[in-house]
Scaffold this active site. Structure first.
Site, PDB file in Angstrom:
ATOM      1  N   CYS A 113      73.087   4.414  -4.656  1.00  0.00           N
ATOM      2  CA  CYS A 113      72.674   4.548  -6.413  1.00  0.00           C
ATOM      3  C   CYS A 113      73.988   6.322  -6.190  1.00  0.00           C
ATOM      4  O   CYS A 113      74.061   6.530  -7.310  1.00  0.00           O
ATOM      5  CB  CYS A 113      71.893   5.438  -6.800  1.00  0.00           C
ATOM      6  SG  CYS A 113      70.491   3.918  -6.420  1.00  0.00           S
ATOM      7  N   HIS A 247      72.466   9.627 -13.077  1.00  0.00           N
ATOM      8  CA  HIS A 247      72.042   8.553 -12.510  1.00  0.00           C
ATOM      9  C   HIS A 247      71.009   7.734 -13.138  1.00  0.00           C
ATOM     10  O   HIS A 247      69.727   8.615 -13.822  1.00  0.00           O
ATOM     11  CB  HIS A 247      71.475   8.375 -10.589  1.00  0.00           C
ATOM     12  CG  HIS A 247      71.124   6.940 -10.232  1.00  0.00           C
ATOM     13  ND1 HIS A 247      71.772   5.837 -10.701  1.00  0.00           N
ATOM     14  CD2 HIS A 247      70.427   6.768  -9.707  1.00  0.00           C
ATOM     15  CE1 HIS A 247      71.129   4.808 -10.383  1.00  0.00           C
ATOM     16  NE2 HIS A 247      70.171   5.484  -9.804  1.00  0.00           N
ATOM     17  N   ASN A 277      68.836  -0.189 -13.409  1.00  0.00           N
ATOM     18  CA  ASN A 277      69.355   1.040 -12.584  1.00  0.00           C
ATOM     19  C   ASN A 277      71.003  -0.037 -11.889  1.00  0.00           C
ATOM     20  O   ASN A 277      70.635  -1.292 -10.963  1.00  0.00           O
ATOM     21  CB  ASN A 277      68.304   0.796 -11.593  1.00  0.00           C
ATOM     22  CG  ASN A 277      68.995   2.196 -10.082  1.00  0.00           C
ATOM     23  OD1 ASN A 277      69.928   2.281  -9.863  1.00  0.00           O
ATOM     24  ND2 ASN A 277      68.356   2.091  -9.646  1.00  0.00           N
TER      25      ASN A 277
END
Ligand code: ACO
Length: 320
Positions: A113, A247, A277
């Site tokens: 990520c 993020h 996500n």
């Protein structure tokens, strides 16, 4: 010499899976998912669609905004955990797809990520060194390929997508600093426990495993620290930040970081509800959304921050 963002782009695949769709697949509810994560839907690739396909669309949009052609690009960096192939890299596949002249450099970066922040930090250093002048930096992921669609703990969280920026050499300040970190001692909290050289026979049947509570706790603590580190390095105050572009993993992690910055949620770019996500793609997806809808304007100060498997974490402070 600075690097500056000349253009942004993003792309989400057309197939949408809503929370209500997931209610039919696992024991979950729309209310639980929204309450615990803020996610309403995620976009998922079709059977024949790949990470490179998503990356190409995001890259073309960023190049168009930047007014750059394939001839201008001398470095391609793709942040991805879900590359098309073991090799060549997705960046090399994309270089060919975009008809970028051979001879420049192209490579993938794997920091899950945090991948896009890592890629941006690397690109910035290449430009600062004078070795390259125009870099395509992309975060692109097909997380749906490594999600166990029968595991309610993880399948509700992830989605596919891509985001891109074109970075160009500039005498004007653009990227002010980047901060990259990792601590491999946390490797077991979030992983896909098979690969090319370990349990390759299990690769097709091994998916994301996550100790969600532990990940959450470390993420909140670590993201608070990186905000402090970034501001101190640049001798800036919290109030100097115009936009937080975090993020996009979970609305509760994002809110905790905003609180630490004493920042109103009106100055935080939140897109997690729309795509879940998307790992390395999530920060450039959020950035492009807020640039195109006019929220982020030239000259404003942006703080990008990410956290992910490894653990890896990092930030970038940018004068847009
Ligand atoms: N639907 C309904 N119930 C669920 C679901 C679901 N989809 N998933 C878990 N539950 C249940 C659990 O089984 C548990 O039930 P139990 O009490 O009977 O055992 C209960 O909900 C609570 O589970 P917790 O794990 O404690 O729930 P929590 O509030 O921590 O939320 C979540 C889980 C959303 C995963 C949270 O921990 C989180 O967001 N962690 C961060 C993970 C993350 O973002 N990972 C992405 C990669 S890292 C990154 O990008 C930052």
């Amino acid at each position: 010499m600075f690097s500056r963002i000349a253009g942004t782009g993003s792309y989400l695949p057309s197939k949408v899976v809503t929370n209500h769709d997931l209610e039919k697949m696992v024991d979950t509810s729309n209310e639980w998912i929204i309450d615990r994560t803020g996610i309403k839907k995620r976009h998922i690739v079709g059977d024949n669609e790949t990470t490179c396909d998503l990356a190409e669309k995001a890259a073309r949009a960023a190049m168009e905004m930047a007014g750059k052609t394939a001839q201008d690009i001398d470095l391609v960096i793709v942040a991805t955990t879900t590359p098309d192939l073991v090799f060549p890299s997705t960046a090399c596949l994309l270089q060919r797809r975009l008809e970028i002249k051979g001879g420049g450099a192209a490579f993938d970066v794997q920091a899950v990520c945090t991948g896009f922040v890592y890629a941006l930090g690397i690109a910035d250093k290449f430009i600062q060194s004078g070795s390259h002048r125009c870099v395509l930096v992309i975060g692109a992921e097909t997380m749906s390929r490594i999600v166990d669609w029968t595991d309610r703990n993880t399948c509700v969280l992830f989605g596919d997508g891509a985001g891109a920026v074109v970075l160009e050499a500039s005498e004007e300040a653009g990227i002010l600093s980047t901060h990259l970190h990792a601590d491999g001692h946390y490797a077991d909290l979030l992983k896909v426990d098979a690969g090319i050289s370990k349990q390759p026979e299990l690769l097709a049947s091994t998916f994301i495993e996550m100790r969600g509570n532990d990940v959450f706790r470390v993420a909140v603590k670590t993201l608070g620290r990186i905000v402090d580190e970034t501001l101190a390095h640049n001798q800036l105050e919290k109030s100097d930040i115009n936009w937080l572009v975090p993020h996009q993993a979970n609305i509760r992690i994002i809110k905790a970081t905003a609180k630490k910055l004493k920042m109103s949620m009106d100055h935080v770019v939140v897109t997690v509800g729309e795509h879940g996500n998307t790992s390395g793609a999530s920060i450039p997806l959020a950035l492009d959304t807020a640039v195109r809808d006019g929220r982020i304007k030239r000259g404003e100060i942006l703080l990008l921050e990410g956290f992910g498997g490894g653990f890896t974490w990092g930030s970038a402070l940018i004068k847009f």
